[in-house]
Structure formats: structure tokens, C-alpha cells
Motif scaffolding. Structure first.
Motif, mmCIF file in Angstrom:
data_model
loop_
_atom_site.group_PDB
_atom_site.id
_atom_site.type_symbol
_atom_site.label_atom_id
_atom_site.label_comp_id
_atom_site.label_asym_id
_atom_site.label_seq_id
_atom_site.Cartn_x
_atom_site.Cartn_y
_atom_site.Cartn_z
ATOM 1 N N GLY A 188 1.533 -1.417 0.053
ATOM 2 C CA GLY A 188 -0.227 -0.208 0.025
ATOM 3 C C GLY A 188 0.584 1.416 0.110
ATOM 4 O O GLY A 188 1.002 1.586 -1.009
ATOM 5 N N ASN A 189 0.478 1.977 1.043
ATOM 6 C CA ASN A 189 1.262 3.201 1.073
ATOM 7 C C ASN A 189 0.993 3.454 2.994
ATOM 8 O O ASN A 189 1.002 2.710 3.647
ATOM 9 N N ILE A 190 2.304 5.037 2.878
ATOM 10 C CA ILE A 190 2.516 4.933 4.656
ATOM 11 C C ILE A 190 1.484 6.549 5.206
ATOM 12 O O ILE A 190 1.327 6.894 5.499
ATOM 13 N N GLN A 191 -0.017 6.452 4.061
ATOM 14 C CA GLN A 191 -0.577 7.758 3.630
ATOM 15 C C GLN A 191 -1.452 7.365 5.247
ATOM 16 O O GLN A 191 -1.281 5.938 5.286
ATOM 17 N N PRO A 192 -2.803 7.796 5.689
ATOM 18 C CA PRO A 192 -3.674 7.497 6.243
ATOM 19 C C PRO A 192 -4.916 6.828 5.669
ATOM 20 O O PRO A 192 -5.292 6.473 4.493
ATOM 21 N N GLY A 193 -4.959 5.261 6.733
ATOM 22 C CA GLY A 193 -6.110 4.744 6.012
ATOM 23 C C GLY A 193 -7.188 4.173 7.313
ATOM 24 O O GLY A 193 -6.769 4.077 8.467
ATOM 25 N N GLN A 194 -7.832 4.037 6.869
ATOM 26 C CA GLN A 194 -8.902 2.876 8.167
ATOM 27 C C GLN A 194 -10.194 1.416 7.212
ATOM 28 O O GLN A 194 -11.132 0.499 7.982
ATOM 29 N N ALA A 195 -8.404 1.455 6.834
ATOM 30 C CA ALA A 195 -9.564 0.152 5.676
ATOM 31 C C ALA A 195 -8.990 -1.142 6.551
ATOM 32 O O ALA A 195 -9.550 -2.673 6.143
ATOM 33 N N ASP A 196 -8.474 -1.557 7.929
ATOM 34 C CA ASP A 196 -8.682 -2.249 8.368
ATOM 35 C C ASP A 196 -9.717 -2.320 9.619
ATOM 36 O O ASP A 196 -9.212 -3.413 10.407
ATOM 37 N N TYR A 197 -10.254 -2.018 9.551
ATOM 38 C CA TYR A 197 -11.214 -2.233 10.548
ATOM 39 C C TYR A 197 -12.076 -3.889 10.234
ATOM 40 O O TYR A 197 -12.158 -3.396 11.647
ATOM 41 N N PHE A 198 -12.621 -4.317 8.997
ATOM 42 C CA PHE A 198 -12.732 -5.359 9.868
ATOM 43 C C PHE A 198 -11.427 -6.382 9.650
ATOM 44 O O PHE A 198 -12.449 -7.497 11.215
ATOM 45 N N GLN A 199 -10.611 -6.226 9.928
ATOM 46 C CA GLN A 199 -9.333 -6.345 10.063
ATOM 47 C C GLN A 199 -9.595 -6.941 11.758
ATOM 48 O O GLN A 199 -9.038 -7.620 12.502
ATOM 49 N N LEU A 200 -9.405 -5.718 12.947
ATOM 50 C CA LEU A 200 -9.367 -5.724 13.775
ATOM 51 C C LEU A 200 -10.655 -5.643 14.903
ATOM 52 O O LEU A 200 -10.580 -7.326 15.510
ATOM 53 N N THR A 201 -12.126 -5.407 13.951
ATOM 54 C CA THR A 201 -13.053 -6.213 14.462
ATOM 55 C C THR A 201 -13.439 -6.739 14.341
ATOM 56 O O THR A 201 -14.451 -7.559 15.147
ATOM 57 N N ARG A 202 -12.856 -8.012 12.657
ATOM 58 C CA ARG A 202 -13.585 -9.131 12.866
ATOM 59 C C ARG A 202 -12.914 -10.075 12.562
ATOM 60 O O ARG A 202 -13.107 -11.409 13.011
ATOM 61 N N SER A 203 -11.390 -10.057 12.011
ATOM 62 C CA SER A 203 -10.374 -10.994 11.979
ATOM 63 C C SER A 203 -9.340 -10.965 12.482
ATOM 64 O O SER A 203 -8.066 -11.040 11.277
ATOM 65 N N ALA A 204 -9.329 -10.225 13.345
ATOM 66 C CA ALA A 204 -7.942 -10.049 13.736
ATOM 67 C C ALA A 204 -6.963 -11.536 13.825
ATOM 68 O O ALA A 204 -5.988 -11.591 14.718
ATOM 69 N N GLY A 205 -7.270 -12.022 13.692
ATOM 70 C CA GLY A 205 -7.025 -14.031 13.909
ATOM 71 C C GLY A 205 -7.923 -14.772 13.988
ATOM 72 O O GLY A 205 -9.395 -14.786 13.607
ATOM 73 N N HIS A 206 -7.703 -16.257 13.329
ATOM 74 C CA HIS A 206 -8.443 -17.395 12.952
ATOM 75 C C HIS A 206 -9.567 -17.442 14.719
ATOM 76 O O HIS A 206 -8.564 -17.311 15.229
ATOM 77 N N GLY A 207 -10.520 -18.412 14.593
ATOM 78 C CA GLY A 207 -11.123 -18.719 15.732
ATOM 79 C C GLY A 207 -11.711 -17.699 16.156
ATOM 80 O O GLY A 207 -11.684 -16.542 14.800
ATOM 81 N N ASP A 208 -13.255 -17.355 16.690
ATOM 82 C CA ASP A 208 -14.205 -16.543 17.167
ATOM 83 C C ASP A 208 -12.920 -16.160 18.867
ATOM 84 O O ASP A 208 -13.282 -16.434 19.491
ATOM 85 N N PHE A 209 -13.129 -14.720 18.124
ATOM 86 C CA PHE A 209 -12.922 -14.161 19.287
ATOM 87 C C PHE A 209 -13.161 -12.789 18.651
ATOM 88 O O PHE A 209 -13.098 -12.749 16.753
ATOM 89 N N HIS A 210 -12.886 -11.130 19.507
ATOM 90 C CA HIS A 210 -12.942 -9.973 18.508
ATOM 91 C C HIS A 210 -12.192 -9.075 20.105
ATOM 92 O O HIS A 210 -12.266 -9.573 21.087
ATOM 93 N N PRO A 211 -11.105 -8.960 19.895
ATOM 94 C CA PRO A 211 -10.320 -7.871 20.085
ATOM 95 C C PRO A 211 -11.025 -6.267 21.233
ATOM 96 O O PRO A 211 -12.336 -6.616 20.178
ATOM 97 N N LEU A 212 -11.246 -5.581 22.384
ATOM 98 C CA LEU A 212 -11.804 -4.534 22.231
ATOM 99 C C LEU A 212 -11.084 -3.591 21.357
ATOM 100 O O LEU A 212 -9.619 -3.269 21.543
ATOM 101 N N VAL A 213 -11.836 -3.088 20.429
ATOM 102 C CA VAL A 213 -10.911 -2.082 19.324
ATOM 103 C C VAL A 213 -11.687 -0.791 19.645
ATOM 104 O O VAL A 213 -13.118 -0.132 19.891
ATOM 105 N N LEU A 214 -10.438 0.601 20.662
ATOM 106 C CA LEU A 214 -11.015 1.603 20.454
ATOM 107 C C LEU A 214 -10.582 2.325 19.342
ATOM 108 O O LEU A 214 -8.831 2.473 19.664
#
Lengths: 266, 359
Positions: free
Chosen positions: B112-138
Motif C-alpha cells: 500500500g503506502n504510508i498515508q493514513p487509512g481505515q481499511a483495517d476496520y474488518f481486520q481489527l473488529t472481525r478477523s484479528a486472527g483465526h477462530g472466534d474472538f474479538h479484541p476490544l478496539v478503541l
């Protein structure tokens, strides 16, 4: 061989009980292991536990288990322990040791775990001279997944993922971990031992002791590679597996001391 | 207390230190590197643990190890680095040890690049890793809020034995703003009862995410889900701006929410009653609060620096009661206030048209 029969009186109930000289080390639980007949892991677990007992460090030792056949090592060691992701045990041990430098931290890893997927983690833990001890069991295959080729598989060896025998020209050459790590300044102790005979097993235990000693003295990173038997995935009997280590593995993986820090004392 | 000018990344680092972080493990990546650099200087000064890892994989597993020892452990990275940490995050979630992670998001996918982005919303809230879990995302929107959220993050992580992620973007990490920092918390000596400290005088503590028996693992998962439900109920955070009389709502988080505030004022100046709903906790998403607003607004504009991620949550909550328009900029392009304002204008015009007002 002649058997000597000692003539002695039967002990009475009031006599001093016989001294029990062979018992389960305190650092092992009484759980039967899941290892196959002829597997070296059980004996190596015991030797690690004996060393921990003999050094009197059980109360302050933390173990890190790998992914692979020894994944349940944390059930067999009567210690505080944790279970790492595949290959990441040296990084996890680094985190533990850095925040608790007064504790003794060791990893117990197989060859797929340590030498393949965890290559970067072991390399950099050694480079940094992490004050941890690594027990590295090399049986030349991925045991738990059913005998696939590992980076340690010797040339020509047939595995389920090298069914024609490992062709080094297309599948690469065996990796020699202690030789690779020994030149690093942070490494205090890097040796290879083998489980193929009783006399050799005694040397294994001595090396495990030295490796923990290195950590106790704080002289640097320590690793013992141990050539172990995997009769199940080598498709040989337990006794033939020991001959296989001697005849096939030792020529590729000679036992020896590749680094012994001069400050180390037994 | 004194207000000082701080750069986002460095303010986050100092806030973590004042919140009592024991150990930091990290790997350089733009645009979060100043956080690591700050820690490299400051942590040894205070006799705490700093280590630059060989990779993000190494860093997260060092965090895992230190967290197992009961330490307040953290790492920070940016999008591609978080991808590498997902394996470790899954293990940390599965074995229920607490840790804090900062993600200063950049443009993706790939390098990608080093500019600001929010494209990891899914990654952080939905798929921070395999299996059923959610981190607390602030998701803070200002440097002050980043400091405030970092200040409570370790307490949240330890209270629930969970992963807390502070999700910022390159703009927040790089900008300088006046902030008030919290007082320094005294270092903690005691360790939680579950921590690996050596078996001295007790039965062994074992930390694992492995349960071969299906029924046993299901029980573990049910317990994890029950915990997540408690977090979901208790830890929703959001901010409302001019929503009391709002006909039209902008939903935006982080940096975009700041831009949306200007857009809301612009729209109001043009006679459109606009308001801003800003989720601060991305997981748990503040659904009931948005649900109440959605019941009475005429339209919703969702603005994000991605191709449409949080908008899926918003649509699920609005449930067709009002039209939902999406404005997304990607690749590090930051939306302008006028872009968001014109979405509001457009929405108001369509609504007026539908109601017979052709003026």
C-alpha cells in the motif's frame, strides 16, 4: 553374564525402609505420555526433569512447549508452562525471560518447529544471546502430522512428502542448527548429542545440565540438539530405529560440542 | 495540569508508560515508528523492558510470553505488521492473556503506502486472527483522546483478560496537538494468580490455547463468548455531536470524524440539521445508541477512509429505516469536509424531493 544373588535377610516392618533410588522426578507429573513406543521424547522429558530437580530450580523454572509431537510437554512437566504457536517458542521465551530475568526459562522444540517455521525466531534469539535454554529434538521428520519431510530430513530419506526420497537438488539440504548458531557471540553453549545408545544418553543428560547451567550462570544462549528416534514414521522397530540413528543420522549430524563458553562450569 | 504539544505516536508511548506498561516489544514500520523509538529511549531509563524484535511475528510472541508472566505488555505496528501479528493475537485470545496493541493504520492492501487509512476496520473488529474472538478496539480521534484511551487500556485488558487495540491512523500518529498527560502510575509489583512465575508453593499454572477434546473446546469457546458478551454490554463508547435535533446523521470514526464535524457545521450553516455519531469503540460497536438515532433521522452518511467497512455495521443497525449513503476515500486520500457536506446536501435534497418540496 552371571547374576549375583545377594543373600540377605528379609526386612522386618520395624527396620529402616529401603532407600528408593529411582523415582519420578519432582519436575515430571505422573501422567502417562502419549508418545509412541520407542519414541525418544519420554526419555528426554525425564532427563530434563532430572536436571531441573538436581539443580534445585523447579520452583522458578518456566517451560515453553512447541507445536509438534511434544505439544503436550506442558502436561508432563510439573512446572509453570505455556504453549507457543508453531516455531515461536524462542520469541515467547524471550518475552518471559525479559520480564522475569530471575526465572529459568526453557523451550522444548522439535525439528519442524525450530528449524523450519521457527527458523527466524531461533536465529534471532541466539543472535541476541537470550538467556534461555533450548532443548531441540531432531528426529528428521514432522512426527505429529504423520511423517512429512522436515528441513532436517537426510538426503534420500523417504517421507510422506518426499516419497521418492529427499532429492536435495529440488528439496534442499539438511540443516545443521548448532553448527549454524555456534559462531554467534551471544551463544554460550551449542552441542549435539544422540539417543541411540545408553552411553550416549548419559551424554545427553550431561549436555542438558550444561545448557541449564549456562542460563544459571547468565553466560548466554544455550541449545542442545538431540538426535531422537521416531520408529512410527521411520517405519522401523524401536530397536532398529536406534540403529537408524547410528547408521544414517550420525553421518549427517555428528555429535559434538560446537560452542562451549570458557566460563561454563559443571 | 500542563498542556504540552505532543506528536500522536510519542504521546501514545508516554501515556502507555504512565499507565504502567512493563514491557514493549516492537518492529519499525511507518507511520508508527516514533512510538517504538520513544520506547527505546524511555523504557530503559525507567528500568523497564524494551526490545526491538526480529519481526512483527517475533514482537507479538514476545508480548505473548511477557503477558503470560503477568506483565503489562504491549506492541505497536501499522497495517502490514498487524497482518503478521494475527497468528499471535489468535493465540493470545485463545489463552486469555491480556495485552495492548496500537495500530496506526496506513493505506493497503499489500504494501500500500504510508498515508493514513481505515481499511483495517474488518481486520481489527472481525478477523484479528483465526477462530472466534474479538479484541476490544478503541478508535481515538484526537491525540488527547489517544492518551486518554491508552491510559485505561491496560486496566481493561487485565479486567477482562483480553486484547485491547488502540486503532489510529497515520494522521493521528503523525500530528502534533496540545495534550494533558496523566500522572505516572507507580510500578506494580504483584502478579495475577494465573501468571507464570514458577511453581513455588502451588500447583503449576498452564497457559495454552490447545483443547483437543471437542466438548472441552466448545466449553472454552462458550466461556470466551460469555466474556465477549460482557465486554459488548459494558464497554461501548461513542460521541454524539449536534445529534439532538438532527435530521441527517454522519457516522464516522477517528480522523474522518474530525473532518465530519466541520462538514456538519457547514451543512447546518446551509440550513440542514446535521449531526455526527462517532463510534469510539469499534468493537463493541455502540449499536443501541445508533439504533435510537436511526429511528428518527431521515438519512445517514457513512464516511470512511476505506471502500466501505463500518458502513456494513451501520446498515445492520439502521435496518432500512433511513437511506444510508457511503463516502469512501482510499489509498491514503483523506476526504475533505466539503465532500462529506455535499453528501449531506445531496441527501437532504433527495429527502425534500421525496416529500414534495421541489423548491
Amino acid at each position: 553374564m552371571t547374576t549375583m544373588v545377594m543373600e540377605r535377610e528379609a526386612p522386618t516392618l520395624t527396620a529402616t525402609p529401603w532407600e528408593l533410588v529411582y523415582q519420578r522426578p519432582a519436575a515430571l507429573t505422573d501422567l502417562p505420555t502419549h508418545y509412541c513406543p520407542g519414541c525418544s521424547h519420554g526419555a528426554i522429558h525425564r532427563m530434563v526433569a532430572e536436571v531441573i530437580d538436581e539443580l534445585g530450580i523447579r520452583e522458578r523454572t518456566i517451560g515453553v512447549a512447541p507445536v509438534g509431537c511434544a505439544v503436550f510437554a506442558y502436561k508432563y512437566f510439573n512446572l509453570d508452562s505455556c504453549e507457543a504457536a508453531h516455531g515461536r517458542a524462542p520469541a515467547m521465551a524471550t518475552g518471559l525471560k525479559r520480564v522475569r530475568p530471575d526465572r529459568i526459562v526453557f523451550t522444548y522444540q522439535g525439528d519442524g518447529d525450530l528449524a523450519s517455521i521457527g527458523g527466524n525466531e531461533i536465529l534471532h534469539a541466539a543472535l541476541r544471546g537470550e538467556q534461555i535454554t533450548v532443548i531441540f529434538v531432531n528426529n528428521a521428520v514432522y512426527g505429529m502430522t504423520g511423517g512429512q519431510m522436515a528441513p532436517t530430513t537426510i538426503a534420500g530419506m523417504k517421507t510422506t512428502s518426499s516419497p521418492m526420497g529427499r532429492d536435495v537438488l529440488t528439496q534442499g539440504y539438511p540443516i545443521h542448527i548448532p553448527e549454524l548458531l555456534a559462531p554467534m557471540p551471544g551463544v554460550a553453549y551449542a552441542v549435539r548429542r544422540s539417543m541411540h545408545a545408553v552411553a550416549e544418553m548419559r551424554k545427553v543428560k550431561k549436555a542438558i545440565r550444561m545448557a541449564f547451567q549456562a542460563q544459571l550462570q547468565g553466560v548466554g544462549f544455550s541449545i542442545v540438539e538431540i538426535l531422537g528416534a521416531c520408529p512410527t514414521n521411520w517405519h522401523v522397530s524401536p530397536t532398529d530405529a536406534l540403529d537408524y540413528i547410528r547408521d544414517r543420522m550420525l553421518p549427517e549430524y555428528p555429535v559434538g560440542d560446537f560452542k562451549v563458553d570458557a566460563r561454563l562450569r559443571d | 495540569m500542563a498542556r504540552e504539544l505532543w506528536k500522536g505516536n510519542e504521546a501514545l508511548a508516554e501515556a502507555a508508560i504512565r499507565a504502567g506498561v512493563d514491557a514493549f516489544f516492537g518492529y519499525p514500520i511507518t507511520p508508527q515508528t516514533e512510538l517504538l523509538e520513544y520506547m527505546a529511549r524511555r523504557m530503559p531509563e525507567l528500568g523497564r523492558t524494551f526490545l526491538q524484535a526480529e519481526s512483527e511475528i517475533g514482537a507479538i510472541n514476545m508480548v505473548y510470553g511477557a503477558a503470560c508472566a503477568g506483565a503489562r505488555a504491549m506492541t505497536s505496528s501499522s497495517s502490514p505488521g498487524i497482518s503478521l501479528m494475527q497468528e499471535g493475537l489468535s493465540y493470545i485470545a485463545g489463552s486469555e492473556v491480556p495485552c495492548v496493541l496500537v495500530d496506526i493504520m496506513r493505506g493497503g492492501p499489500g504494501l500500500g503506502n504510508i498515508q493514513p487509512g481505515q481499511a483495517d476496520y474488518f481486520q481489527l473488529t472481525r478477523s484479528a486472527g483465526h477462530g472466534d474472538f474479538h479484541p476490544l478496539v478503541l478508535a481515538p480521534a484526537t491525540v488527547q483522546e489517544a492518551v486518554d484511551l491508552m491510559t485505561i487500556s491496560f486496566d481493561l485488558a487485565f479486567q477482562y483478560r483480553t486484547i485491547v487495540i488502540i486503532a489510529g491512523d497515520g494522521a493521528l500518529g503523525q500530528m502534533m496537538e496540545p495534550v494533558t498527560l496523566p500522572p505516572m502510575r507507580p510500578p506494580r509489583q504483584e502478579r495475577p494468580a494465573w501468571a507464570l512465575t514458577g511453581v513455588d508453593g502451588r500447583q503449576p499454572n498452564i497457559i495454552t490455547s490447545l483443547y483437543l477434546d471437542a466438548d472441552e473446546l466448545e466449553q472454552v469457546n462458550l466461556r470466551l463468548q460469555a466474556k465477549l458478551a460482557r465486554i459488548a454490554a459494558a464497554e461501548q463508547r461513542w460521541e454524539c455531536y449536534l445529534t439532538d435535533d438532527a435530521d441527517f446523521l454522519v457516522v464516522a470514526f477517528g480522523t474522518v470524524a474530525r473532518i465530519a464535524r466541520t462538514a456538519v457545521r457547514t451543512a447546518r450553516a446551509a440550513g440542514i440539521r446535521a449531526g455526527l455519531f462517532r463510534p469510539i469503540s469499534l468493537w463493541p460497536f455502540p449499536a443501541p445508541a445508533l439504533d435510537q438515532l436511526a429511528a428518527r433521522v431521515k438519512g445517514v452518511v457513512v464516511a470512511e477512509m476505506n471502500a466501505g467497512q463500518m458502513v456494513e455495521d451501520v446498515r445492520l443497525i439502521v435496518r432500512g429505516r433511513a437511506p444510508v449513503r457511503f463516502l469512501g476515500r482510499t489509498g491514503g486520500v483523506i476526504p475533505l469536509p466539503d465532500e462529506i457536506a455535499s453528501e449531506l446536501t445531496h441527501m437532504a435534497r433527495i429527502d425534500a424531493h421525496a416529500n414534495g418540496d421541489r423548491g
